[in-house]
Design a protein around this motif. Structure first.
Motif, PDB file in Angstrom:
ATOM      1  N   PRO A   1       0.802  -1.236   0.000  1.00 35.95           N
ATOM      2  CA  PRO A   1       0.000   0.000   0.000  1.00 35.95           C
ATOM      3  C   PRO A   1       0.828   1.275   0.000  1.00 35.95           C
ATOM      4  O   PRO A   1       0.391   2.306  -0.526  1.00 35.95           O
ATOM      5  N   ARG A   2       2.026   1.215   0.548  1.00 32.63           N
ATOM      6  CA  ARG A   2       2.865   2.408   0.599  1.00 32.63           C
ATOM      7  C   ARG A   2       3.170   2.941  -0.801  1.00 32.63           C
ATOM      8  O   ARG A   2       3.339   4.149  -0.983  1.00 32.63           O
TER       9      ARG A   2
ATOM     10  N   GLU B   1       0.421   5.219  -1.801  1.00 27.87           N
ATOM     11  CA  GLU B   1       0.501   6.460  -1.036  1.00 27.87           C
ATOM     12  C   GLU B   1       1.545   7.397  -1.635  1.00 27.87           C
ATOM     13  O   GLU B   1       1.298   8.603  -1.807  1.00 27.87           O
TER      14      GLU B   1
ATOM     15  N   ASP C   1      -5.758  -1.690  -9.863  1.00 29.97           N
ATOM     16  CA  ASP C   1      -5.314  -2.751  -8.964  1.00 29.97           C
ATOM     17  C   ASP C   1      -6.052  -4.055  -9.199  1.00 29.97           C
ATOM     18  O   ASP C   1      -5.745  -5.073  -8.571  1.00 29.97           O
TER      19      ASP C   1
END
Length: 416
Positions: A42-43, A46, A342
């Protein structure tokens, strides 16, 4: 010949040193190579949304940047005069000591890169590669036969995904038939550090020495493969070391990447019955392959560039001498690619072309060969084994934790 082999072995030292340097870096630097199963962590999203061009904390005060957004990645990789791929410049910036740069297209700048790519490009056109299709068909069929005869289980990585590109590269380079098993073992062992650095170094040195000997033989009697063709057409324009570098680039660029795509793509098909049915029926094979390439993006980052002048990328001011790393896996999950990036959706109408093969000056020259392998192997696999399934729960699959080429360590399957 002796001096050439010695030079090739010194290159092997540099290659292994580079891998060890990478493996010793802390997670705060390696996190762009981490994944949660098949997805970037997930980073990555971000950073792409909030800081698509951000500073990376390299040691010794070196300035480095991570580029994650589709447009800034395209800007960096598409630049023809803002960055250098020269391995010597990159090695100097990050403190890697090598006796000699690895050579090949990936580590060269114009005008050397321009000259070598002009020599190699005609060998990788679809028309020229078409001669390999019957051999790829036979290689795939041979691996399927071997799996079927071995029993009801297999390791899809070692029994299917790895041998197909290895044997295809043998065919392409013109490796003698009697040497193919040996060449495949050398090709595989060079990426395996499980037995320690000495074993990997020996395998790389042996492979490079073998390629050097092959170049020498082809000079005396050019065959029908890539090396023979280059010697017949450009023999006076390219020296033995450059030929060996190009051949080694074909080996390193086309083996592990295609093998990882074959294994990971097969895993997706096993867990997506509808897509497997489409592939089995021959419906939309090209679209499925392109979506798998985008979704999986096995080459996670492009080879780092060194800025050769001050440039502005997005909101960031990059100075001459800064190291710039472009996340291909990050760019391929950008909303600019298309809706819901995704998710895997072979029917998507992409807004932009994916970057699984890179972009610009250093886009993978073997992209069409890789596509040929995937378009042949996936349908043949799901037709031969319609009940193919993972033999272990998803949590027990062993993915590479921090590798530039993402992949599986093994893929146990039941054939049904």
């Amino acid at each position: 010949m002796t001096s050439m082999v010695s030079g090739l072995r010194s290159r092997a030292v540099g290659l292994v040193s580079r891998r060890f340097t990478l493996s010793m870096l802390p997670d705060r630097i390696l996190w762009p190579l981490h994944r949660e199963a098949l997805d970037p962590i997930p980073r990555m999203a971000e950073f792409r949304e909030q800081r698509p061009v951000s500073r990376m904390p390299l040691p010794f005060g070196m300035r480095a940047w991570l580029v994650t957004g589709y447009e800034p990645v395209r800007q960096v990789l598409g630049s023809v005069d803002g960055y250098s791929n020269d391995f010597g410049k990159f090695a100097g910036r990050v403190g890697i000591k090598v006796a000699q740069d690895p050579g090949g297209l990936g580590f060269a700048d114009p005008p050397v890169h321009t000259r070598l790519r002009k020599v190699l490009t005609p060998e990788f056109t679809m028309r020229r590669l078409a001669r390999l299709q019957p051999r790829i068909d036979a290689i795939v069929a041979g691996r399927l036969d071997a799996m079927a005869s071995a029993g009801g289980t297999a390791d899809l990585w070692h029994d299917f995904a790895l041998p197909i590109p290895a044997l295809t590269i043998c065919e392409l380079l013109g490796v003698p038939y009697a040497d193919r098993d040996h060449f495949q073992k050398l090709s595989t062992a060079r990426f395996d550090l499980a037995e320690g650095g000495g074993a990997a170094l020996g395998a790389i040195g042996d492979a490079l020495s073998y390629i050097g000997g092959l170049v020498d033989e082809q000079r005396r009697s050019p065959g029908d493969g890539l090396l023979g063709s280059l010697i017949r057409t450009h023999g006076d324009e390219i020296d033995d070391r450059e030929l060996a570098g190009l051949a080694d680039g074909v080996l390193t660029g086309g083996l592990e990447t295609s093998a990882s795509m074959l294994a990971l793509g097969a895993l997706v098909l096993m867990t997506n019955p509808r897509m497997a049915d489409q592939m089995r029926a021959g419906e939309g094979v090209d679209q499925i392959v392109e979506e798998l390439l985008r979704y999986l993006t096995v080459v996670q980052v492009a080879f780092p560039r060194v800025a050769i002048k001050d440039v502005r990328v997005g909101d960031a001011d990059i100075r001459a001498g800064d190291v710039v790393m472009c996340s291909l896996s990050g760019a391929n999950r950008d909303d600019l690619i298309g809706p819901d990036p995704d998710a895997i959706d072979p029917s998507r109408a992409p807004n932009r072309s994916h970057m699984a093969f890179g972009y610009g000056l250093h886009r993978c020259i073997g992209a069409e060969l890789a596509r040929m392998e995937l378009r042949t192997a996936y349908p043949a696999l799901v037709r031969r084994f319609p009940e193919l399934a993972p033999a272990v729960p998803p949590a027990e699959l062993r993915f590479r934790r921090a590798s530039i080429v993402f992949g599986l360590e093994s893929l146990p399957v039941t054939l049904g």
